[in-house]
Scaffold this active site. Sequence first.
Site, PDB file in Angstrom:
ATOM      1  CD  GLU A  70      -3.113   4.402   6.518  1.00  0.00           C
ATOM      2  OE1 GLU A  70      -4.218   4.925   6.938  1.00  0.00           O
ATOM      3  OE2 GLU A  70      -2.367   3.269   6.741  1.00  0.00           O
ATOM      4  N   GLY A  78       0.879  -1.085  -0.109  1.00  0.00           N
ATOM      5  CA  GLY A  78      -0.042  -0.108   0.132  1.00  0.00           C
ATOM      6  C   GLY A  78       0.954   1.432   0.037  1.00  0.00           C
TER       7      GLY A  78
END
Lengths: 755, 167
Positions: free
Chosen positions: A714, A711
């Site tokens: 963030e 990912g």
Amino acid sequence: MSSVSDWEAPNPVKDNRGGLIGKGVDRYEGPLKVTGTAPYAYEVQPPSPPAYGVMVGAAIARGRITAVDIAAAEASPGVLLAWTHMNAPAQPPRGTKGHPRSTQGSKPALESDRVAYFGQPVAFVVADTLENAVAASHLIRLSYAAEGHDVAFHERLDAAGQPPGEQDVEIGDFDAGFAASEVRLDETWTTPLQNHCQMEPCASLAWWEGPDRCVAHTSVQMVKPAQHGLAETLGIGRDDVHLLTRYIGGGFGGKGQTYDDLTLAALAARALGRPVKVAFTRQQMMHGTIHRPATVQRVRLGAGRDGRLNAMSMMTWTHCHRDGAFTEHASNFARSLYAAPNRLTGHRLVKLDLPHAGAMRAPGEASGTLSLECAMDELAEQLGLDPVELRIRNEPEVDPENGRPFSQRQLVRCLREGAQLFGWDRRLPTPGQVRDGRWLVGLGMAAAIRGNFLLPAKCSFSVDADGVITVRQGMTDIGTGTYTVLAQIAAETLGVPLGQVKVEIGDSELPPAPGSGGQFGAATAGSAALMAGMNLRRAIADLATGDPGSPLHAGDPGDVTFQDGVVAIENRSETLSDLIRRAAPEGLTVEGEIRPAQDAQKWSQQTYGAHYCEVGVDPVTGEVRVRRMLGVFAAGRIINAKTARSQLTGGMIWGVGSALHEGNPVDPRYGSLVNQDLAQYVLPVQADIGELDAIMLDEVDDKANPMGIKGVGELGNSGAGAAVANAVYNACGVRVRDYPITPDRLLAGLIAKGM
Amino acid sequence: MRINITANGEARSLDLDPRTTLLDALREHLKLTGSKKGCDHGQCGACTVLANGTRINACLSLAVMHDGDEVTTIEGLGSPETLHPMQQAFLTHDAFQCGYCTPGQICSAVAMLAEFEAGAPSPETPRGAAPTLSDAEIRERMSGNICRCSAYPQIVAAIRDAAEGRA
Ligand code: FES
Ligand code: FES
């Protein structure tokens, strides 16, 4: 039982024959978004004209409602209903799970006379128009018995306890190691409460199809808990709630759950027999939805003169609601980032009468890097070492706490490439040396780290007689690019052009996926999509080789290739649409599923990066301007270079906001937040951001999932604020350890230094 | 109250509660939901539309104040099949993520370029100097449109391309 070794086999995403994986293709839903034709929850056109609901928030932080007067509101023009706890429909007590496997218990609204936080929805009006509803909402009279609230976080630190079920983590002997260190640092940072401020306030629209079936459009990051929670609240079967969330105007963790807008829209729609829609106002968002709680962070670092850490400790104090248990785990990432034989980390939690704390983009890392990554900068200065070199000297070979090997760790490469691309060698280690007109100019850097996760998910793939592939998944796209990466994976897996793929997500009737959060979305949803796509390949290969009408007949299904919309075995081929039209005119639909590998825990899995920043500080006004910023990241294989970069640059700008702008002070008199709109809550705007870019290194993490992706949503946020703060220090020689670094705080330091 | 406005080139007659904002008139009465409500207080720019060619915050204006006006919303600039050059530039540069601020950004950008062409001043340009469309100038002139997804660098790139006729 699944194992990471199951993921070693080749697959279409790894092979990337069509070259779609990694390509920066335009967003799938982009044409709708840039033309204003993507309907967000409040904008969906219901089957008949909707009524408009407006919520009223509590004016005290803690206590009881002693009297209500809704007569004037009820008599107001156009009003269809007015509710408080006195006359709201009965709902099961909070948390009730009529279905044992519900992912969320009931979430009743207006459930009792108790007020648990300022702004809690305590009354509700529905009228024929929005104007009538707003006007009537002002006529509701509520009397309260306040019970005295406790909201002063910094005065309550001594009341802090261990978060439930947690313990401090100590490796070696921190105290002894720290005492024995040649160079020591012991400083405390504070970070303020922050609000998500998604541009779309939470909103819901509901209507009923018969007495037992509710259709609800809402703005939420996770579909299944929203569906189950609403069904439990309404006392109907879980499948009798059809929950949709097709377009979401930002989430950032704040829409990881639903709020009373959803419950009240559904209840009122049932009571009135017509569609009802309810939106939070911007002001209501501040108290009525979750926030990132404030922290106090004490960091202690002990090192030898060579810069090697001998002892490190990071302790975080934070707060949550009296009835909650959320902990801002700001110290957690420190367990994995740097080597040191003696280590101590932990958290302390204070329960307060503030609104509910919860997850906000990079929970933990976003706050925690604001201390540790500045502490490293301060330590580097004490040691007379370059801050990049200090980090490289403390690079661990295995995870320093659990001893596990890293699945991938390219932090040093991020640091080095970033330094080179940014021109870090131009930085003067002594602060306050560089002037550009009225500006003092400084450079700063920080490391970035954020964990990587894979959750269970399902997905379905269909092919129709036109050869169009449709991906269906109960997943969400909060701006992260889910639609697009699913389309890319589908096109690459089935060997069709992107224009031949449809993506349907954000619907509770589609195969379940965990939604968007914790930067697990693309890896989780995408892996399930790959599995479904490979199952569809097999189904198509079986169909072709088993069909006497196909040129592929009697071939080995394992030899079938998929390219440019054509299925082939060597030189025998036909188009996918010809095959389906003839052999399966109704089309084919298959499901696929991903589960975390049982042995994935054998590796420490993180994403990494390095931020470099140049700021200007005006020594007269204390104003800080971000002039240049660069992030270099390593986060597994990148599916879409364009949308991934946008996620990373967006996260970096959030870091700028944390360093310089954002924070919502608490008003101790009312137990409320001071800033209640977007004029008062200062967040980065266009003019605050200079030249800013993100670069992604090549990486494949084969321990992460079958695609080797991780990912990025963030990661960009982690460490970015610290790089800004370190640049501020390098520019002017003032360390502000209380965020945000506003002109008043910086000026105090500049004046103290005689500047 | 009855008002007549021309919305995206189409004459529309509406019978409205005088308290109705232009934004709610567009969204709730004309079903032009492309204009977004981010704050309802003139603080975010999500509701930016063009009234007689000028960018305004539709939430900060009552519909009755626009009787006889020509209002252009994002839907009036282009459609998914035929994008306006600014819409195409936003798509190409990924100048949005969640898309909620985007219609406002695009309407604002279109009007901003027209303001720039017409010689409207900004604090970025020293008094008396001729403004150039620098990145800093674009940033200054677009700072009334908040993007919480923080697509700011991409928005600047998109506007530059559109301004220079590349989109
Ligand atoms: S909605 Fe109009 S400026 Fe925010
Ligand atoms: S694209 Fe989400 S707020 Fe701008």
